[in-house]
Design an enzyme around this catalytic site. Sequence first.
Site, mmCIF file in Angstrom:
data_model
loop_
_atom_site.group_PDB
_atom_site.id
_atom_site.type_symbol
_atom_site.label_atom_id
_atom_site.label_comp_id
_atom_site.label_asym_id
_atom_site.label_seq_id
_atom_site.Cartn_x
_atom_site.Cartn_y
_atom_site.Cartn_z
ATOM 1 N N VAL A 231 3.938 -1.284 4.045
ATOM 2 C CA VAL A 231 2.687 -1.789 4.618
ATOM 3 C C VAL A 231 1.866 -2.505 3.554
ATOM 4 O O VAL A 231 1.878 -2.138 2.372
ATOM 5 C CB VAL A 231 1.858 -0.652 5.257
ATOM 6 C CG1 VAL A 231 2.584 -0.068 6.454
ATOM 7 C CG2 VAL A 231 1.535 0.445 4.252
ATOM 8 N N LYS B 131 2.408 -3.892 8.849
ATOM 9 C CA LYS B 131 3.649 -3.159 8.593
ATOM 10 C C LYS B 131 4.822 -4.092 8.814
ATOM 11 O O LYS B 131 4.902 -4.769 9.842
ATOM 12 C CB LYS B 131 3.751 -1.946 9.527
ATOM 13 C CG LYS B 131 4.933 -1.027 9.243
ATOM 14 C CD LYS B 131 4.828 0.245 10.104
ATOM 15 C CE LYS B 131 5.921 1.243 9.778
ATOM 16 N NZ LYS B 131 5.762 2.499 10.555
ATOM 17 N N ASP C 294 6.047 13.083 14.934
ATOM 18 C CA ASP C 294 6.246 12.949 13.486
ATOM 19 C C ASP C 294 4.941 13.290 12.773
ATOM 20 O O ASP C 294 4.463 12.537 11.921
ATOM 21 C CB ASP C 294 6.693 11.520 13.161
ATOM 22 C CG ASP C 294 7.356 11.412 11.790
ATOM 23 O OD1 ASP C 294 7.772 12.450 11.249
ATOM 24 O OD2 ASP C 294 7.460 10.288 11.265
ATOM 25 N N ALA D 147 10.390 0.521 6.233
ATOM 26 C CA ALA D 147 9.334 -0.498 6.231
ATOM 27 C C ALA D 147 8.340 -0.218 5.117
ATOM 28 O O ALA D 147 8.371 0.841 4.477
ATOM 29 C CB ALA D 147 8.627 -0.501 7.585
ATOM 30 N N LEU E 41 0.835 -1.201 0.000
ATOM 31 C CA LEU E 41 0.000 0.000 0.000
ATOM 32 C C LEU E 41 0.872 1.253 0.000
ATOM 33 O O LEU E 41 0.545 2.257 -0.632
ATOM 34 C CB LEU E 41 -0.911 -0.005 1.238
ATOM 35 C CG LEU E 41 -1.843 1.190 1.418
ATOM 36 C CD1 LEU E 41 -2.892 1.225 0.312
ATOM 37 C CD2 LEU E 41 -2.530 1.130 2.791
#
Length: 544
Positions: A137, A156, A291, A135, A129
Site C-alpha cells: 500500500v 493498494k 481476518d 500486495a 506504507l
Amino acid sequence: MTCKNTRRLYQIITTFLRYGIDEIIPDIPLTRHARLGRKALFWVRNQHKDQPFGVRLRLALQELGPVWIKLGQMLSTRRDLFEPELAEQLALLQDSVEPFDGKSARQIIEQALGGSLETWFDEFDEQALASASIAQVHTAKFNQNQPLVGKDVVIKVIRPDIEPIIKADIALMYRLASWVPRLSNDARRLRATEVVREYEKTLLDELDLTREMANAIRLRNNFENSEMLYVPEMYPDFCHKNVIVMERIYGILVSDVETLKANGTDMKLLAERGVQVFFTQVFRDSFFHADMHAGNIFVNPNHPENPQYIGIDCGIVGTLNQNDKRYLAESFVAFFNRDYRRVALMHVESGWTPADTDIDAFEQAFREVCEPIFAKPLSEISFGHVLLNLFNVAREFNMEVQPQLVLLQKTLLYIEGLGRQVYPQLDLWQTAKPFLQNWLNEQVGVKAILRDLKQRAPQFREHFAEFPEAVFNALQQQKQINFRLDELNKTLQAQGRQKSHNVRSIVSGVIILGVLWRFDDLPLWLSCGTLVTVLLVLLLQRKS
C-alpha cells in the site's frame, strides 16, 4: 511438468529434507518410487536436529517464500488438524516481505486508472506504507480536481507477476498433497487435497481486489452509524482487480495496549465490544470479517470513553446460512448446559455427520472431551476452543469439513485473544449469551412464526384461490369412494362389521395421502387446512 516446475519441486522437497520434515512419514513400507526418490537424495540430511519439529516446519515454510508462508498461516488456524504446539509455531509466520519498487507500483496504478496519477492525486508516496506477499500500500491525497479534495487515501496494489508464481506453487502443492493419503490412515484424515483447495480459493480471491472492495462496502453498510465498528470508505470509481483506493484511517493498533491505556481507553468496554461486533456480524448479518488479526484492527483515538474499532483488509470474509447459525447457537447453549446428547443430535440433524451415527457413542465422546473444560470458571472458558473440541470429536465420527465454520472458529480465536489481551478479566459467556438467546428466541418463538407468516403472505395470497377447489375435489373424491365402499360393504357384511370398518379406514388413509401428495407444493398451512377438512368430513360420515 515443465523444467521450471521440476526445479521448483526439487527445491521444495530438498528444503523439507534439510529441515527434517520427512520425519512425519511413519515407519511403513514405502512405494518403490518413494524409496528410490529418497535414496537419490541420500545426501540431503536434517541440518536442524536440535530444533523441535514445529520450529523446523516454520523455518522451512519461511525459506520457501510467500505462498508457503501464507499456507502455514492458514494451517495455524486449523487446530482441528494439528497439535497446539505445531499450530502455535505456524502462527508465528510473518507475511512481511520487502516492498517492490515504488516506480513499478506507480506504473501499475496508472495503467489501471488510465492516466497519470497527478490527474487525481497529490503527494503520492513511492515508499510503501506496508508490504506483504500479495500486495503493498501507498499513501496519497485527492487533488483539487476531485470532490474530496485534500482527502487522505491509501492505494493498494497487487505485486507484479505474482499470479503465475502462486498458480505454479499451488499446482505443486496439489501434487504433494496427492501423496499424503498414501502414508497412513492418520495422514488420510488430514484431507490434504481439500486443505490445498481451500487455500487456493482463499489466495486467488485475495488476488482480485474488487472482491475486497465489495466486502468492505458490505461490512461498512452493515455497521453504518455504529459506535462499535468503523470501516473505511472505498472509492469504487478508482477500484480495479489489481488496484483499489480507500480512505486512510488513523488509529491505535488494538495490540498496542500501553498506548490505548495512555489514551484513557475504557478497556473493559473495548474488550466487550470486540465480542459484540463479532456476534453481531454472525447472527444479525450472516457475514463476518474473517481476518481479524491484530494487524487489521485499530481503535479510534477519539472518545476513548466510548471506544470504537476500525477494521481494514476485508479480503477474507465468511458467510453463514440459517443452518450454520442454528448449529453454532444451539451447540454453545447445549455445551454450557452440559447437554451433550443435544450437541450430538445437532451434528446429525445438520447433515454434517452420517444419519446412522451411533448417538450414544457420539454423546459419550463429547462428554469425555468437553466435561473437563468445566474445571475452569465459566468466565475463563474459550468459545474458540469449545468449537475446536466439537470439531475434533465430530471428525472422529466422519463429520464433513465445513470451511465456513473453520473460518468462524479461527476468527473467534482471534477475537478472544485480542479481547483478553486488552482486558484479561473479559467474561465471554456473559457478553455472548444475550446474542445466542435472542437469536434462538427469534428463530423458534412467536416472533419467528409471525415473521414467517409475513414473509410468506404473497405466496399464501397466490394459492388461496386454490383452497376451495382443493376442498371441493377432495369431497367429490370422497363421495365417489363412499359409494364404492357401500357396495363393497354389502359384499363383506358376511365377514363381519370390523373388516368393513378396517377397509374404510385404509381407503380413507389412501385418500388423505393422495390429497397431501397432490398439494405437496402448496404452503404448509394450505395443505394442512385441506387435510383437516377431509378428516372432519370423514369423522362426520363415520358418525352418520
